[in-house]
Design a protein around this motif. Structure first.
Motif, PDB file in Angstrom:
ATOM      1  N   ASP A 452     108.588  -6.208 -92.073  1.00 21.59           N
ATOM      2  CA  ASP A 452     108.563  -7.448 -91.267  1.00 21.59           C
ATOM      3  C   ASP A 452     109.967  -7.868 -90.855  1.00 21.59           C
ATOM      4  OD1 ASP A 452     108.028  -9.875 -93.986  1.00 21.59           O
ATOM      5  OD2 ASP A 452     108.889  -7.879 -94.022  1.00 21.59           O
ATOM      6  N   SER A 453     110.961  -7.620 -91.718  1.00 24.95           N
ATOM      7  CA  SER A 453     112.334  -7.944 -91.292  1.00 24.95           C
ATOM      8  C   SER A 453     112.773  -7.000 -90.182  1.00 24.95           C
ATOM      9  CB  SER A 453     113.300  -7.808 -92.464  1.00 24.95           C
ATOM     10  OG  SER A 453     114.624  -7.754 -91.977  1.00 24.95           O
ATOM     11  N   PHE A 477     104.296  -4.289 -92.071  1.00 23.10           N
ATOM     12  CA  PHE A 477     104.091  -4.486 -93.514  1.00 23.10           C
ATOM     13  C   PHE A 477     104.722  -5.843 -93.841  1.00 23.10           C
ATOM     14  CE2 PHE A 477     103.405   0.021 -95.414  1.00 23.10           C
ATOM     15  CZ  PHE A 477     102.374   0.236 -94.512  1.00 23.10           C
ATOM     16  N   ASN A 479     105.508  -8.422 -96.125  1.00 24.47           N
ATOM     17  CA  ASN A 479     105.628  -8.893 -97.522  1.00 24.47           C
ATOM     18  C   ASN A 479     106.403 -10.191 -97.568  1.00 24.47           C
ATOM     19  OD1 ASN A 479     108.118  -7.838 -96.827  1.00 24.47           O
ATOM     20  ND2 ASN A 479     108.556  -7.124 -98.903  1.00 24.47           N
ATOM     21  N   GLY A 481     109.151 -11.028 -96.466  1.00 23.67           N
ATOM     22  CA  GLY A 481     110.574 -11.097 -96.838  1.00 23.67           C
ATOM     23  C   GLY A 481     111.383  -9.940 -96.322  1.00 23.67           C
ATOM     24  N   ILE A 482     112.720 -10.218 -96.252  1.00 23.83           N
ATOM     25  CA  ILE A 482     113.638  -9.192 -95.774  1.00 23.83           C
ATOM     26  C   ILE A 482     113.683  -8.081 -96.795  1.00 23.83           C
ATOM     27  CG2 ILE A 482     115.765 -10.090 -96.867  1.00 23.83           C
ATOM     28  CD1 ILE A 482     117.100  -9.672 -94.160  1.00 23.83           C
ATOM     29  N   TYR A 483     113.494  -8.395 -98.001  1.00 21.62           N
ATOM     30  CA  TYR A 483     113.260  -7.433 -99.091  1.00 21.62           C
ATOM     31  C   TYR A 483     112.097  -8.045 -99.840  1.00 21.62           C
ATOM     32  CZ  TYR A 483     117.870  -5.686 -97.850  1.00 21.62           C
ATOM     33  OH  TYR A 483     118.943  -5.189 -97.156  1.00 21.62           O
TER      34      TYR A 483
HETATM   35 MG   LIG Z   1     109.675  -7.068 -95.726  1.00 17.62          MG
END
Ligand SMILES: [Mg+2]
Ligand SMILES: Cc1ncc(Cn2c(C)c(CCOP(=O)(O)OP(=O)(O)O)sc2=O)c(N)n1
Length: 570
Positions: A452-453, A477, A479, A481-483
């Protein structure tokens, strides 16, 4: 000259288009604007495909990926200064990846630039481009267009391919000249990327290394994928009987399901091999510079390196047998030499590799068949794996951290140049430009699997994909978040320090806003259904796959590259 009848006149606009077309370049990836808007219109009028993006960086990524896929330079065209600078990131990335691309940017007249008189979007673009590309040229006269385009093409594809900058001042486009003279000034490039065969001595040296080897390995790089000598590479691998390890964009030259594929036994073959043929793969950070524990005891192996650039040798580790030439010529020379030497395939070693790879694949297979709620990477990638196995013609585009690292090892590729990802730099944002180029250049269905990031770097280009109705299915995908967020603040909270995005962002609704198909998939069955429909319909589709935010790890598999603070831990 005014008395010359208009129909026998030509000008810079038309000569540039004629020169590109004469050399087989049919597509321009651009963002229109002063001073190249009319250039794009005239190109369209003369039958060129002009694909207009929302940001020059992605037009540039598309041009560079077109270069990787076709061995012809992809052309990106931009306005001056800011548009040029937006394209330079892609130009530098193309040069780093060794992909042929030409960035053509409009620019201000030299006399104004050199006196810094403050022109519209004034910048000394030629000087700015030089450090980021293989070659940079500036056109001042229309009659030079033929030779300049020829030079740009040859610089982009000969030797080690890369990015080339061609600077076109607006006034030059408007220069007129006699039509016949113009035609004569055009140059069709002859043999721009000549085959380079390795010397007999260098082949003999390489064969001697293989003769003594008990556990040899072939590492196949994206340079080998670019070379399009797929059959010769396959013949070398199968006749030599060596295990092969494909780097991510070399997957599919031989299918990942091939009995000699060692991808699932990567740790074993890097550590235990005693001779390694590097084929169009540089020994850089992606292979830990050929050093460290993953390569076994220092000095425990001899390297044979196939590269088009002699200066690549010894860049990181000592090369016992440098083979300088194009991959196809070097592979053919090795086939011939191995045949005459009658070197037996290393059967025991290959069996050892095969056993390990099979065991690892079985372990992984068990993880992929889960229906965890919320969905994790394994289950989502298990669906992607099935979809590509079922439609091996699909071109996979992939970027992210966990989304990239796990997809690379889980999703098998069955055909050459059917996986396009972040390349040597590991750049985020390549995805949508790559998806457009893959669809435009091949006409094939594209499946873009995006973190997504990563998607956030290029997301506006879904409008470009919808506008041209391209057969691209994007799976994000998500989630959140960037991680994965920063741990204790997981869940988004109101702490701005978190790296968590708006939870459960509805990227799928963005796609619907542009007339594409948007789906929010919350489990593997919904994801499977949505991908099946998208690949069957060929409609621009965005599937927002909800992934458990606690799944995966920060920076995927490369977290170790981060510097760590002693103070912070005190
Ligand atoms: Mg992500
Ligand atoms: C242009 C650019 N900016 C930043 C980064 C750093 N970076 C960034 C920002 C990544 C994004 C990872 O998040 P994701 O959502 O795309 O993937 P996962 O959540 O699946 O790990 S991966 C990575 O190396 C980069 N590689 N390239």
């Amino acid at each position: 000259r005014a008395e010359t009848a208009p129909e026998t006149l030509t000008d810079g606009f038309h000569l540039l288009i004629d020169a590109l077309k004469l050399n087989g370049i049919e597509t321009i990836y651009n963002v229109p604007g002063i001073p190249i808007t009319d250039l794009g219109r005239y190109a369209q009028a003369q039958g060129m495909r002009v694909i207009s993006f929302r940001h020059e960086q992605h037009a540039g990524y598309a041009a560079s990926v077109a270069g990787f896929l076709t061995k012809m330079p992809g052309v990106c065209m931009t306005v001056s200064a800011p548009g040029f600078l937006n394209g330079v990131t892609a130009l530098a990335n193309a040069t780093t990846n060794c992909w042929p691309m030409i960035l053509i940017s409009g620019s201000s007249e030299r006399e104004i630039v050199d006196l810094a008189q403050g022109d519209y979007e004034e910048m000394d673009q030629l000087a700015m481009a030089r450090p980021f590309c293989k070659a940079a040229y500036r056109l001042n006269y229309a009659q030079d267009i033929g030779i300049a385009v020829a030079r740009a093409i040859r610089s982009a594809v000969s030797g080690r391919p890369g990015g080339v900058y061609l600077d076109i001042p607006g006034a030059m486009l408007g220069q007129i000249m006699d039509g016949e003279e113009g035609k004569k000034s055009l140059v069709k490039v002859i043999d721009p990327a000549p085959r380079q065969t390795p010397s007999k001595e260098s082949v003999a040296r390489a064969v001697n290394v293989l003769k003594e080897a008990k556990r040899p390995l072939i590492v196949i790089g994206k340079g080998a994928a670019y070379d399009q000598s797929d059959d010769v590479i396959k013949e070398l691998v199968e006749k030599s009987g060596l295990p092969f390890l494909p780097m991510s964009m070399a997957k599919g030259i031989l299918p990942d399901t091939h009995p000699q594929c060692a991808a699932a036994a990567r740790s074993l073959v890097l550590k235990e091999s005693d001779a390694v043929i590097m084929m169009g793969a540089r020994i850089n950070w992606l292979l830990s510079h050929g050093k460290g524990m993953q390569w076994g005891e220092p000095g425990s192996k001899k390297f044979i390196q196939i590269d088009i650039d002699p200066e690549e040798m010894d860049s990181n580790v000592e090369i016992a047998a440098p083979l300088v030439g194009d991959v196809g010529s070097c592979a053919q020379a090795l086939i011939d030499a191995l045949e005459s030497e009658g070197i037996a395939p290393p059967k025991d070693w290959l069996d050892q590799v095969n056993t390990k790879a099979t065991a690892n694949m079985e372990k992984m297979a068990n993880k992929l068949q889960n229906n965890n709620d919320p969905m994790d990477y394994f289950a989502a990638l298990g669906v992607i794996k099935e979809a590509v196995n079922k439609r091996p013609e699909t071109i996979l585009v992939n970027e992210g951290a966990n989304t990239l690292d796990m997809c690379r090892s889980i999703v098998n590729i069955h055909k050459p140049r059917h996986r396009i990802d972040v390349g040597t730099w590991g750049v985020m944002g390549i995805g949508m430009g790559a998806a457009v180029a893959a669809a435009v250049e091949t006409g094939k269905q594209v499946l873009a699997v995006e973190g997504d990031s990563a998607f956030g770097f290029c997301g506006m280009e879904i409008e470009t994909i919808c506008r041209y109705k391209l057969p691209v299915c994007i799976v994000i995908f998500n989630n959140n978040g960037i991680y994965r967020g920063d741990g204790e603040n997981w869940g988004g909270g109101d702490d701005p320090a978190t790296t968590v995005f708006v939870e459960d962002s509805r990227y799928d609704m963005m796609m619907e806003a542009f007339g594409g198909v948007g789906v929010w998939a919350k489990n593997p069955d919904e994801l499977r259904q949505a991908i099946e429909e998208a690949l069957a319909s060929g409609k621009p589709t965005l599937i927002n796959a909800a992934i458990d935010p606690a799944a995966g790890k920060e920076s995927g598999n490369i977290g170790n590259l981060n510097p760590s603070s002693v103070v912070a831990q005190a």
